[in-house]
Design a protein around this motif. Structure first.
Motif, PDB file in Angstrom:
ATOM      1  N   ASP A   1       3.971   7.948   0.323  1.00  0.00           N
ATOM      2  CA  ASP A   1       2.598   7.801   0.810  1.00  0.00           C
ATOM      3  C   ASP A   1       1.880   6.592   0.235  1.00  0.00           C
ATOM      4  O   ASP A   1       0.889   6.129   0.792  1.00  0.00           O
ATOM      5  N   SER A   2       2.363   6.071  -0.894  1.00  0.00           N
ATOM      6  CA  SER A   2       1.715   4.902  -1.485  1.00  0.00           C
ATOM      7  C   SER A   2       2.784   3.896  -1.911  1.00  0.00           C
ATOM      8  O   SER A   2       3.933   4.248  -2.172  1.00  0.00           O
ATOM      9  N   LEU A   3       2.363   2.644  -1.972  1.00  0.00           N
ATOM     10  CA  LEU A   3       3.294   1.564  -2.309  1.00  0.00           C
ATOM     11  C   LEU A   3       3.540   1.496  -3.809  1.00  0.00           C
ATOM     12  O   LEU A   3       2.629   1.674  -4.611  1.00  0.00           O
ATOM     13  N   ASP A   4       4.766   1.193  -4.163  1.00  0.00           N
ATOM     14  CA  ASP A   4       5.169   0.938  -5.539  1.00  0.00           C
ATOM     15  C   ASP A   4       5.254  -0.579  -5.684  1.00  0.00           C
ATOM     16  O   ASP A   4       6.008  -1.231  -4.950  1.00  0.00           O
ATOM     17  N   PRO A   5       4.474  -1.173  -6.593  1.00  0.00           N
ATOM     18  CA  PRO A   5       4.493  -2.633  -6.737  1.00  0.00           C
ATOM     19  C   PRO A   5       5.896  -3.211  -6.990  1.00  0.00           C
ATOM     20  O   PRO A   5       6.171  -4.356  -6.661  1.00  0.00           O
ATOM     21  N   ALA A   6       6.791  -2.409  -7.530  1.00  0.00           N
ATOM     22  CA  ALA A   6       8.147  -2.877  -7.798  1.00  0.00           C
ATOM     23  C   ALA A   6       9.040  -2.804  -6.553  1.00  0.00           C
ATOM     24  O   ALA A   6      10.154  -3.308  -6.561  1.00  0.00           O
ATOM     25  N   ARG A   7       8.523  -2.178  -5.484  1.00  0.00           N
ATOM     26  CA  ARG A   7       9.317  -2.024  -4.263  1.00  0.00           C
ATOM     27  C   ARG A   7       8.431  -2.293  -3.046  1.00  0.00           C
ATOM     28  O   ARG A   7       7.790  -1.403  -2.511  1.00  0.00           O
ATOM     29  N   PRO A   8       8.375  -3.538  -2.614  1.00  0.00           N
ATOM     30  CA  PRO A   8       7.502  -3.864  -1.478  1.00  0.00           C
ATOM     31  C   PRO A   8       7.981  -3.220  -0.181  1.00  0.00           C
ATOM     32  O   PRO A   8       9.161  -2.902  -0.025  1.00  0.00           O
ATOM     33  N   LEU A   9       7.060  -3.016   0.715  1.00  0.00           N
ATOM     34  CA  LEU A   9       7.392  -2.466   2.029  1.00  0.00           C
ATOM     35  C   LEU A   9       8.139  -3.493   2.868  1.00  0.00           C
ATOM     36  O   LEU A   9       9.116  -3.174   3.530  1.00  0.00           O
ATOM     37  N   PHE A  10       7.681  -4.737   2.836  1.00  0.00           N
ATOM     38  CA  PHE A  10       8.287  -5.802   3.640  1.00  0.00           C
ATOM     39  C   PHE A  10       8.876  -6.875   2.744  1.00  0.00           C
ATOM     40  O   PHE A  10       8.316  -7.207   1.710  1.00  0.00           O
ATOM     41  N   ASP A  11       9.995  -7.433   3.171  1.00  0.00           N
ATOM     42  CA  ASP A  11      10.592  -8.571   2.460  1.00  0.00           C
ATOM     43  C   ASP A  11       9.989  -9.882   2.944  1.00  0.00           C
ATOM     44  O   ASP A  11       9.826 -10.821   2.185  1.00  0.00           O
ATOM     45  N   VAL A  12       9.682  -9.932   4.234  1.00  0.00           N
ATOM     46  CA  VAL A  12       9.116 -11.141   4.843  1.00  0.00           C
ATOM     47  C   VAL A  12       7.991 -10.715   5.781  1.00  0.00           C
ATOM     48  O   VAL A  12       8.140  -9.753   6.533  1.00  0.00           O
ATOM     49  N   VAL A  13       6.892 -11.450   5.720  1.00  0.00           N
ATOM     50  CA  VAL A  13       5.769 -11.212   6.629  1.00  0.00           C
ATOM     51  C   VAL A  13       5.404 -12.541   7.277  1.00  0.00           C
ATOM     52  O   VAL A  13       5.207 -13.541   6.596  1.00  0.00           O
ATOM     53  N   LEU A  14       5.352 -12.527   8.586  1.00  0.00           N
ATOM     54  CA  LEU A  14       4.959 -13.714   9.337  1.00  0.00           C
ATOM     55  C   LEU A  14       3.682 -13.378  10.094  1.00  0.00           C
ATOM     56  O   LEU A  14       3.653 -12.434  10.874  1.00  0.00           O
ATOM     57  N   MET A  15       2.650 -14.120   9.816  1.00  0.00           N
ATOM     58  CA  MET A  15       1.388 -13.917  10.523  1.00  0.00           C
ATOM     59  C   MET A  15       1.127 -15.156  11.358  1.00  0.00           C
ATOM     60  O   MET A  15       1.064 -16.254  10.835  1.00  0.00           O
ATOM     61  N   ALA A  16       1.039 -14.960  12.644  1.00  0.00           N
ATOM     62  CA  ALA A  16       0.834 -16.105  13.526  1.00  0.00           C
ATOM     63  C   ALA A  16      -0.427 -15.929  14.351  1.00  0.00           C
ATOM     64  O   ALA A  16      -0.923 -14.887  14.549  1.00  0.00           O
TER      65      ALA A  16
END
Length: 83
Positions: A68-83
């Motif tokens: 339910d919450s993010l762990d700073p040591a384990r990101p949800l995404f490896d790459v994020v592209l915002m266009a």
């Protein structure tokens, strides 16, 4: 590409068949040729309203992440592209 999952958001709440839908454009441009269907996670535009669509997508992201919450040591995404 079996290990790559595609999460594509859209600031516009337009139907999947609309020419302005980001997921529709991504499917036509490359996803239909290179990504397994189970690895594509579109934002639901068939929800009653944008808030409901956002709640559904939040649930999808939590399910994929496994918490339910993010762990700073384990990101949800490896790459994020915002266009």
């Amino acid at each position: 590409m079996d290990r790559v999952h595609w999460f594509i958001g859209d600031e516009r709440f337009v139907a999947a068949t609309d020419s302005l839908n980001n997921m529709r454009m991504a499917r036509q441009a490359f996803l239909n040729r290179c990504a397994p269907l189970i690895n594509i996670h579109p934002m639901a535009t068939n929800a009653a309203n944008p808030d409901e669509a956002a709640r559904r997508y939040q649930a999808e992201l939590k399910s994929f992440y496994g918490a339910d919450s993010l762990d700073p040591a384990r990101p949800l995404f490896d790459v994020v592209l915002m266009a």
